[in-house]
Design an enzyme around this catalytic site. Structure first.
Site, PDB file in Angstrom:
ATOM      1  N   HIS A  97      -6.529  -1.259  -2.178  1.00 33.43           N
ATOM      2  CA  HIS A  97      -5.596  -0.643  -3.003  1.00 33.43           C
ATOM      3  C   HIS A  97      -4.390  -1.725  -3.122  1.00 33.43           C
ATOM      4  O   HIS A  97      -3.665  -1.383  -4.099  1.00 33.43           O
ATOM      5  CB  HIS A  97      -5.216   0.725  -2.619  1.00 33.43           C
ATOM      6  CG  HIS A  97      -4.524   1.055  -3.720  1.00 33.43           C
ATOM      7  ND1 HIS A  97      -4.982   1.462  -4.978  1.00 33.43           N
ATOM      8  CD2 HIS A  97      -3.218   2.137  -3.624  1.00 33.43           C
ATOM      9  CE1 HIS A  97      -3.982   2.101  -5.822  1.00 33.43           C
ATOM     10  NE2 HIS A  97      -2.900   2.547  -4.965  1.00 33.43           N
ATOM     11  N   SER A 149      -0.253   1.478  -8.982  1.00 32.70           N
ATOM     12  CA  SER A 149      -0.787   2.679  -8.542  1.00 32.70           C
ATOM     13  C   SER A 149      -0.215   3.820  -9.310  1.00 32.70           C
ATOM     14  O   SER A 149      -0.498   3.894 -10.632  1.00 32.70           O
ATOM     15  CB  SER A 149      -0.554   2.793  -6.957  1.00 32.70           C
ATOM     16  OG  SER A 149      -1.261   3.864  -6.642  1.00 32.70           O
ATOM     17  N   ASP A 202     -11.207  -0.961  -3.750  1.00 29.14           N
ATOM     18  CA  ASP A 202     -10.231   0.011  -3.574  1.00 29.14           C
ATOM     19  C   ASP A 202     -10.713   1.489  -3.351  1.00 29.14           C
ATOM     20  O   ASP A 202     -11.289   1.967  -4.449  1.00 29.14           O
ATOM     21  CB  ASP A 202      -9.289  -0.005  -5.048  1.00 29.14           C
ATOM     22  CG  ASP A 202      -8.088   0.806  -4.979  1.00 29.14           C
ATOM     23  OD1 ASP A 202      -7.910   1.634  -4.162  1.00 29.14           O
ATOM     24  OD2 ASP A 202      -7.190   0.655  -6.015  1.00 29.14           O
ATOM     25  N   TYR A 205       2.877   6.139  -5.536  1.00 27.73           N
ATOM     26  CA  TYR A 205       2.718   7.557  -5.148  1.00 27.73           C
ATOM     27  C   TYR A 205       3.460   7.777  -3.686  1.00 27.73           C
ATOM     28  O   TYR A 205       3.213   6.945  -2.631  1.00 27.73           O
ATOM     29  CB  TYR A 205       1.308   7.972  -4.781  1.00 27.73           C
ATOM     30  CG  TYR A 205       1.152   9.596  -4.655  1.00 27.73           C
ATOM     31  CD1 TYR A 205       1.135  10.264  -5.682  1.00 27.73           C
ATOM     32  CD2 TYR A 205       0.829   9.919  -3.314  1.00 27.73           C
ATOM     33  CE1 TYR A 205       0.722  11.636  -5.185  1.00 27.73           C
ATOM     34  CE2 TYR A 205       0.609  11.065  -3.152  1.00 27.73           C
ATOM     35  CZ  TYR A 205       0.678  12.244  -4.105  1.00 27.73           C
ATOM     36  OH  TYR A 205       0.514  13.474  -3.836  1.00 27.73           O
TER      37      TYR A 205
END
Length: 351
Positions: A309, A186, A272, A91
C-alpha cells in the site's frame, strides 16, 4: 505479500458494473448546494514555522453543515496568480505539522492541506478537526459511521469538506481559480477522485493507490482494514447487507470517476492488501465514461508491481511534479541562473 488479484491483462481491461443509485447526481447536487449556502467563516492566520522561502497559514473554513475544518496553506513567498493543489490525507491521519508540506509550494503551487474531520490519531503528527455529528452503532474506525443512511453517512460529510476546500483555495487572492488541482494518497486519493467527479473545471487530479473504490469487490477480497471494518459490521448486522452497500454506492470512487473529466495521473501497487489493484483499475478504466460526448483529459496510471500500500511514495511525486507543472504552464524561473558546483576547501590538509 504475493500477487493475489487479477493478472496484468485482466486489470487493464477490467470495467465492472458497479452499483449506482438512480439519484446519485441529485443527492450530491443537493448536498453541495446546501453546503454552499452556509457563510464561509474563513480564517487564514499566518504561522511562523521558521521557514523563509514559503509563507505558511493556519486555515479554518466551513465544511459540511458549516462545521469548522482545519487546513494548512503553504505558498511560495510573494507569489501571486498561483496554480493551486488541494491535498487530502490518508485514513486515520491528520494535517500534521505545516513544515511537512513543502513539495508543492517549492514547485510553485499554492498548497492547501485539508485536515480530515474526526481523524488524526492513528499515524503521523495529529489532526485538529472534530466531527460534531453523532451516529448509530458502528465498528471501530470510520467506515461504518452512519452507514445505514446515505444522508447521515460519515463520508458524505468528508467528501463535502473536500469540495469546500477547493472552493476555498479558488477564492484566495493569491490563487488563479482556473488552475486548481487535487491530490491524495489512499483515503486522500479516494477524496481527490470524488472531488474530480463533483467539481467542474479542475486543472488535474493526482490519485495515488485510491481507497473508497468498488466496494463490493474490495470488501470481498481485501485482507485487512479499513475495508475489514465493513466485513466485521456485516458479520454482526446480518440483515443490513443491501442497505450498507446501497449507502456505500453514493460514495463509491468508481461512480465519481465516471463523471470526472480533468487530466488524471493514477498510481497502483499490485501487492496492495489494503486497496486491491482491481478496485483502482476499475476507477481508472471507467474514468470519464459517464458522458460519451464529454471531453476527457489524458488519464494515465503508474504501476508498482512489487509494492504494497505504500505504492510509489517519493518516486511518484517525481513524476507528478513535472506533469502538473506542464499542465499549469509553469516554467523554471529565468532569474535563477544555471546551477553551479560548489568549490570545496579541504581544511587542515598538509602542504
Amino acid at each position: 505479500m504475493p500477487f493475489y488479484d487479477l493478472d496484468d491483462e485482466a486489470l487493464r481491461s477490467y470495467r465492472p458494473t458497479v452499483q449506482e443509485p438512480d439519484d446519485f447526481d441529485d443527492f450530491w447536487g443537493r448536498t453541495l448546494a446546501e453546503a454552499r449556502t452556509v457563510a464561509p467563516e474563513i480564517s487564514v492566520k499566518p504561522v511562523d514555522a521558521g521557514l523563509d522561502l514559503v509563507e505558511t497559514f493556519d486555515v479554518t473554513f466551513a465544511g459540511f453543515g458549516g462545521h469548522p475544518i482545519k487546513a494548512w496553506l503553504v505558498l511560495p513567498r510573494g507569489g501571486h496568480d498561483l496554480p493551486g493543489v488541494v491535498t487530502y490525507v490518508g485514513y486515520g491521519g491528520g494535517r500534521g505539522l505545516v513544515h511537512e508540506h513543502l513539495g508543492w509550494a517549492a514547485a510553485g503551487f499554492a498548497n492547501l492541506v485539508m485536515d480530515t474531520r474526526g481523524q488524526g490519531s492513528t499515524w503521523g503528527n495529529g489532526g485538529d478537526t472534530p466531527d460534531p455529528v453523532g451516529n448509530g452503532p458502528a465498528s471501530p474506525g470510520y467506515m461504518t459511521r452512519g452507514v445505514l443512511d446515505p444522508e447521515g453517512y460519515y463520508y458524505r460529510r468528508v467528501i463535502t469538506d473536500a469540495v469546500r476546500a477547493v472552493d476555498l483555495l479558488r477564492a484566495l487572492p493569491q490563487v488563479d481559480p482556473t488552475r486548481v488541482a487535487v491530490s491524495g494518497i489512499s483515503q486522500g486519493g479516494g477524496l481527490a477522485l470524488a472531488v474530480a467527479g463533483l467539481v467542474p473545471g479542475l486543472l488535474a487530479a493526482a490519485i495515488d493507490v485510491p481507497f473508497l473504490c468498488h466496494f463490493r469487490r474490495a470488501v470481498a477480497i481485501a485482507g485487512t482494514d479499513p475495508y475489514g471494518e465493513i466485513t466485521r459490521y456485516l458479520s454482526v448486522h446480518r440483515g443490513d447487507v443491501e442497505q450498507v452497500f446501497t449507502t456505500l454506492s453514493y460514495i463509491d470512487g468508481v461512480n465519481f470517476a465516471r463523471r470526472a473529466t480533468a487530466p488524471a495521473m493514477f498510481s497502483v501497487a499490485l501487492m496492495d492488501p489494503v486497496c486491491p489493484p482491481s478496485t483502482v483499475f476499475a476507477a481508472h478504466n471507467l474514468y470519464g465514461s459517464h458522458d460519451a460526448a464529454a471531453a476527457v483529459g489524458p488519464v494515465t496510471i503508474d504501476v508498482y508491481p512489487f509494492n504494497q500500500h505504500e505504492g510509489g511514495q517519493g518516486h511518484q511525486l517525481t513524476k507528478q511534479l513535472p506533469w502538473l507543472r506542464a499542465i499549469a504552464g509553469l516554467t523554471r524561473p529565468t532569474t535563477a541562473g544555471p546551477a553551479t558546483t560548489p568549490t570545496l576547501t579541504t581544511v587542515g590538509a598538509s602542504s
